[in-house]
Design a protein around this motif. Structure first.
Motif, PDB file in Angstrom:
ATOM      1  N   ASP A 132      70.432  10.053 -27.407  1.00  0.00           N
ATOM      2  CA  ASP A 132      70.842   9.959 -28.452  1.00  0.00           C
ATOM      3  C   ASP A 132      69.118   9.538 -28.649  1.00  0.00           C
ATOM      4  N   MET A 133      68.306  10.632 -28.865  1.00  0.00           N
ATOM      5  CA  MET A 133      66.784  11.152 -29.464  1.00  0.00           C
ATOM      6  C   MET A 133      66.851  11.663 -30.451  1.00  0.00           C
ATOM      7  N   ASP A 134      67.818  11.724 -31.259  1.00  0.00           N
ATOM      8  CA  ASP A 134      68.261  12.257 -33.109  1.00  0.00           C
ATOM      9  C   ASP A 134      67.269  11.229 -33.760  1.00  0.00           C
ATOM     10  N   ASP A 135      67.696  10.448 -33.842  1.00  0.00           N
ATOM     11  CA  ASP A 135      67.166   9.144 -34.340  1.00  0.00           C
ATOM     12  C   ASP A 135      66.026   8.542 -33.962  1.00  0.00           C
ATOM     13  N   CYS A 136      65.660   8.516 -32.793  1.00  0.00           N
ATOM     14  CA  CYS A 136      64.228   8.154 -31.409  1.00  0.00           C
ATOM     15  C   CYS A 136      63.589   9.502 -32.338  1.00  0.00           C
ATOM     16  N   LEU A 137      63.412  10.624 -32.128  1.00  0.00           N
ATOM     17  CA  LEU A 137      62.975  11.708 -32.865  1.00  0.00           C
ATOM     18  C   LEU A 137      62.210  11.968 -34.460  1.00  0.00           C
ATOM     19  N   SER A 138      63.413  11.456 -34.864  1.00  0.00           N
ATOM     20  CA  SER A 138      62.785  11.422 -36.510  1.00  0.00           C
ATOM     21  C   SER A 138      61.550  10.261 -36.551  1.00  0.00           C
ATOM     22  N   MET A 139      61.771   9.084 -36.008  1.00  0.00           N
ATOM     23  CA  MET A 139      61.762   8.205 -36.104  1.00  0.00           C
ATOM     24  C   MET A 139      59.923   7.455 -36.358  1.00  0.00           C
ATOM     25  N   VAL A 140      59.833   7.872 -35.125  1.00  0.00           N
ATOM     26  CA  VAL A 140      57.982   8.994 -34.108  1.00  0.00           C
ATOM     27  C   VAL A 140      57.742   9.578 -35.056  1.00  0.00           C
ATOM     28  N   PHE A 141      57.962  10.966 -35.294  1.00  0.00           N
ATOM     29  CA  PHE A 141      57.572  11.567 -35.685  1.00  0.00           C
ATOM     30  C   PHE A 141      57.341  11.150 -37.457  1.00  0.00           C
ATOM     31  N   PHE A 194      68.007  20.250 -22.061  1.00  0.00           N
ATOM     32  CA  PHE A 194      69.323  20.384 -20.484  1.00  0.00           C
ATOM     33  C   PHE A 194      70.194  19.931 -20.585  1.00  0.00           C
ATOM     34  N   GLY A 195      70.572  21.200 -21.432  1.00  0.00           N
ATOM     35  CA  GLY A 195      72.243  21.882 -22.294  1.00  0.00           C
ATOM     36  C   GLY A 195      72.364  20.498 -23.183  1.00  0.00           C
ATOM     37  N   GLN A 196      71.350  19.437 -23.437  1.00  0.00           N
ATOM     38  CA  GLN A 196      71.933  19.094 -25.049  1.00  0.00           C
ATOM     39  C   GLN A 196      71.337  18.560 -25.948  1.00  0.00           C
ATOM     40  N   VAL A 197      72.083  19.420 -27.358  1.00  0.00           N
ATOM     41  CA  VAL A 197      71.015  19.758 -28.676  1.00  0.00           C
ATOM     42  C   VAL A 197      70.364  18.376 -29.360  1.00  0.00           C
ATOM     43  N   VAL A 198      69.278  18.412 -29.569  1.00  0.00           N
ATOM     44  CA  VAL A 198      68.657  17.387 -30.343  1.00  0.00           C
ATOM     45  C   VAL A 198      68.038  18.008 -31.565  1.00  0.00           C
ATOM     46  N   ASN A 199      68.009  17.098 -32.405  1.00  0.00           N
ATOM     47  CA  ASN A 199      67.712  17.714 -34.018  1.00  0.00           C
ATOM     48  C   ASN A 199      66.901  16.185 -34.630  1.00  0.00           C
ATOM     49  N   TRP A 200      66.098  16.446 -35.259  1.00  0.00           N
ATOM     50  CA  TRP A 200      64.856  15.571 -35.816  1.00  0.00           C
ATOM     51  C   TRP A 200      63.937  16.360 -36.983  1.00  0.00           C
ATOM     52  N   VAL A 201      63.797  15.247 -38.262  1.00  0.00           N
ATOM     53  CA  VAL A 201      63.208  15.811 -39.253  1.00  0.00           C
ATOM     54  C   VAL A 201      61.565  15.437 -38.593  1.00  0.00           C
ATOM     55  N   LEU A 202      60.631  16.405 -38.635  1.00  0.00           N
ATOM     56  CA  LEU A 202      59.350  15.826 -39.859  1.00  0.00           C
ATOM     57  C   LEU A 202      58.900  15.601 -41.088  1.00  0.00           C
ATOM     58  N   PRO A 203      57.991  14.885 -42.055  1.00  0.00           N
ATOM     59  CA  PRO A 203      57.975  15.031 -43.198  1.00  0.00           C
ATOM     60  C   PRO A 203      57.425  15.814 -43.347  1.00  0.00           C
ATOM     61  N   HIS A 204      56.991  16.493 -44.352  1.00  0.00           N
ATOM     62  CA  HIS A 204      56.005  17.459 -44.802  1.00  0.00           C
ATOM     63  C   HIS A 204      54.894  16.259 -45.267  1.00  0.00           C
ATOM     64  N   SER A 205      52.909  16.826 -45.308  1.00  0.00           N
ATOM     65  CA  SER A 205      52.417  16.434 -44.775  1.00  0.00           C
ATOM     66  C   SER A 205      51.845  16.221 -45.902  1.00  0.00           C
ATOM     67  N   THR A 206      51.958  15.301 -47.152  1.00  0.00           N
ATOM     68  CA  THR A 206      51.007  15.277 -48.106  1.00  0.00           C
ATOM     69  C   THR A 206      50.733  13.945 -49.183  1.00  0.00           C
ATOM     70  N   GLY A 207      50.374  13.359 -49.355  1.00  0.00           N
ATOM     71  CA  GLY A 207      49.603  12.378 -50.235  1.00  0.00           C
ATOM     72  C   GLY A 207      51.937  11.675 -50.545  1.00  0.00           C
ATOM     73  N   PHE A 208      51.323  10.210 -49.705  1.00  0.00           N
ATOM     74  CA  PHE A 208      52.573   9.307 -49.084  1.00  0.00           C
ATOM     75  C   PHE A 208      52.120   7.483 -49.813  1.00  0.00           C
ATOM     76  N   ALA A 209      52.838   7.643 -50.688  1.00  0.00           N
ATOM     77  CA  ALA A 209      52.939   5.709 -51.088  1.00  0.00           C
ATOM     78  C   ALA A 209      54.127   5.516 -50.744  1.00  0.00           C
ATOM     79  N   HIS A 210      53.698   4.151 -49.684  1.00  0.00           N
ATOM     80  CA  HIS A 210      54.797   3.402 -49.406  1.00  0.00           C
ATOM     81  C   HIS A 210      55.668   2.883 -50.544  1.00  0.00           C
TER      82      HIS A 210
END
Length: 621
Positions: A132-141, A194-210
């Motif tokens: 269950d690490m996919d959403d966790c890593l995407s949100m943390v990154f 540990f034998g499990q496939v984990v996917n996550w996405v890291l946003p581009h480091s650009t100017g960000f507006a909330h």
């Protein structure tokens, strides 16, 4: 016979509860209820019959399972939420009466809580947490690259940054990175933990507006839980590799002992002021040291210390156990080959030294290169953590994202960043000639897309698959032959005109001779006709010949195809009527996919032809 059950006392009517009733039962606010449901992993459900569940009321309501709400009744966090509510009431009263001493004392006693027990409840085993690490890593990154604004809490940003760096260090140490892809949303990663496939996405480091249409309070609640989960996972991962947690760098020097100067008797305020200055200087020194360690950790260019020895992690040789009699030797051999391929892939950049220019994404490239055994550095003025200068003669590749450079070295390749990504996805070092400075880059294909049978496969991907299978030379030979044929077209056309004219002359001569013979046969006497007939017969007799008989070779492939087609037709006839409709739908979808693939292939062929014509025009001009 018992009494009939009263309507609405059993079944679906008692299995669901709407949100308003659940909030009253738990005696908490709507805000705390949402927060509690997110932390505990309880989500709304859609009942099958809304009228039965709502006791005749079909109004749009949010429903939950009654068992889930009963499960929340015994949650210790509810008491913490009530304590925090009381804390805020007292704090507001203190500020209202302008009693600052009381307000500071109340703030120091702010109620705190932990989410460790919730993590253990939701993930009984470590493998459950990894799955269950996919959403966790995407949100943390995502939170780790947020700017510090009113919408996002600074504490969460710093915590997410630290946890994400620690996780990347583990991926580098374990060499578990498998796929990388650049998209508009960000950079997608895939790792095998540990034998499990984990996917996550890291946003581009650009100017960000909330964006204004996002509820950041809900996101903060998710991040609050995910940071606790990732802290547990990082600790377990580091322990599996016998690494220090929190991580310690290999080149860290031991802490210097502060030698206390002999105290001199001083009087009054002067002594107190000097002690305060010393304390402030000591705090500043520790803060600077902490910042420097964090910066060097975030650089990802240094290895981590192992427990006990204090040195780098050593490669451990895996013990080989002899195969038992029950094991299939073919499967054992395949497993060995797969392991050898994986080890070769994990050391893809081993022995290569990279240097990064200022304009390329430093952190991403360092993470990828070091995950596959390469060495990497950059300009010391660009960021902390560079290990060797640009003038190092052992550098094999310099990553550049500009058309030209003033000073270049003949001992290294100057390639664009996409070469690193494509080489990882291809699981082999691709030729650098297509990725030189100023070159038009080949298409960046997604490694997450797997074409099924009958679907369109781009020619670039097919060429990559052929190169992986070791048939690159055949492709190059065929390309050379095509070019030679295209170049020889002009000469062949001129030669064909001469040959055609000579053939036409020969044909005209033969036709003239035949016409003369026919005229002589028609107009001449019967004796001449007999002579002409005898000549024709002699020509036919001369053309006749006897050849040795040959055994007819049976085409086994064609026969096998006919046999399989006949078996398929008979199998289709035996499909039951109930499943015939589903089978027809499947076949229809396959035909549709094949048609779409054919259309795409035709478009690609047309585009390639146009490009060739343009190239020819440019050469001629």
């Amino acid at each position: 016979m018992g009494r009939p059950k009263k309507k609405g006392t059993s079944g679906a009517a008692t299995a669901y509860i709407h949100r308003t009733k659940a909030i009253k039962k738990l005696q908490i606010s709507l805000k705390d209820f949402r927060r509690l449901c997110i932390l505990k992993g309880i989500y709304p459900v859609e009942p099958r019959h809304r009228k039965v569940v709502g006791h005749g009321n079909q109004a749009p309501r949010t429903y939950y399972f009654v068992k889930d709400i009963q499960f929340l009744l015994h949650e210790p966090l509810i008491n913490k939420f009530r304590e925090f509510k009381h804390f805020m009431r007292r704090l507001k009263r203190a500020y209202g009466t302008k009693n600052m001493n009381s307000a500071s004392r109340i703030r120091r006693n702010r109620p705190k809580y932990k989410l460790d027990h919730i993590v253990k409840e939701r993930y009984p085993t470590f493998i459950d947490a990894i799955r269950d690490m996919d959403d966790c890593l995407s949100m943390v990154f995502l939170f780790s690259v947020f700017p510090k604004t009113k919408e996002t809490d600074t504490r969460f940003i710093q915590l997410c940054r630290r946890l994400s760096v620690e996780f990347m260090h583990f991926v580098i140490a374990s060499k578990s990175l498998r796929k990388v892809f650049i998209s508009i949303k960000g950079i997608y990663y895939q790792a095998e933990l540990f034998g499990q496939v984990v996917n996550w996405v890291l946003p581009h480091s650009t100017g960000f507006a909330h964006p204004t249409d996002v509820d950041y309070k809900v996101m903060k609640t998710f991040v609050e839980f995910y940071t606790t989960l990732l802290g547990f996972v990082n600790f377990k991962c580091y322990s599996s590799l016998n690494l220090h947690y929190p991580p310690k760098l290999l080149l860290d020097s031991p802490e210097e002992e502060v030698v206390e100067e002999p105290k001199v008797k001083q009087r009054g305020k002067k002594r107190k002021n000097e002690e305060k200055l010393k304390k402030l200087k000591e705090r500043e020194r520790k803060f600077v040291e902490k910042e420097s360690v964090e910066d060097r950790l975030a650089a990802l260019s240094q290895t981590l210390q192992v427990k006990g020895t204090g040195g780098p992690e050593e490669e451990v040789d895996i013990d080989e156990f002899p195969a038992s009699e029950t094991d299939d030797p073919e499967r054992v051999e395949l497993a060995k080959q797969e392991q050898e391929k994986l080890e070769k892939f994990q050391n893809l950049f081993k022995g290569l030294k990279f240097f990064l220019n200022r304009e390329v994404p430093r952190e991403t490239l360092v993470f990828i290169i070091r995950s596959f055994g390469g060495e990497v550095s950059w300009h010391s003025t660009h960021a902390v953590g560079s290990s060797y200068p640009e003038t190092d003669e052992k550098i094999t590749h310099q990553i550049v994202d500009r058309p030209t450079m003033a000073n270049t070295y003949l001992s290294r390749y100057y390639v664009q960043p996409q070469w690193v990504f494509d080489s990882v996805n291809a699981r082999m070092l691709l030729p650098v000639k297509d990725y030189f400075m100023g070159e038009t880059l080949p298409p960046h294909l997604s490694p997450f897309v797997v074409e099924q049978e009958g679907e369109y496969v781009p020619p670039e991907k097919q060429a990559l698959v052929n190169r992986q299978r070791g048939i690159e030379e055949e492709e190059e030979d065929s390309d050379i032959e095509d070019e030679e044929e295209e170049e020889a077209e002009g000469g062949e056309e001129s030669g064909s005109v001469v040959e055609d004219s000579s053939e036409e002359e020969d044909d005209s001569e033969e036709s003239d001779e035949d016409s003369d013979d026919e005229q002589s046969e028609e107009t001449g006497p019967p004796a001449k006709k007999k002579k002409a007939d005898s000549k024709k017969k002699s020509k036919k007799e001369l053309n006749m010949s006897v050849e040795a008989g040959t055994v007819e070779v049976e085409n086994t492939h064609k026969r096998h195809q006919q046999k399989t087609a006949e078996e398929r037709r008979l199998a289709e006839m035996m499909i039951p009527k109930k499943k015939k409709r589903l089978y027809n739908k499947i076949m229809h979808s396959r035909k549709k996919n094949a048609q779409e693939a054919r259309v795409l292939k035709e478009k690609r062929v047309a585009i390639d032809k146009e490009k060739k014509k343009e190239k020819k025009k440019q050469k001629l001009t």
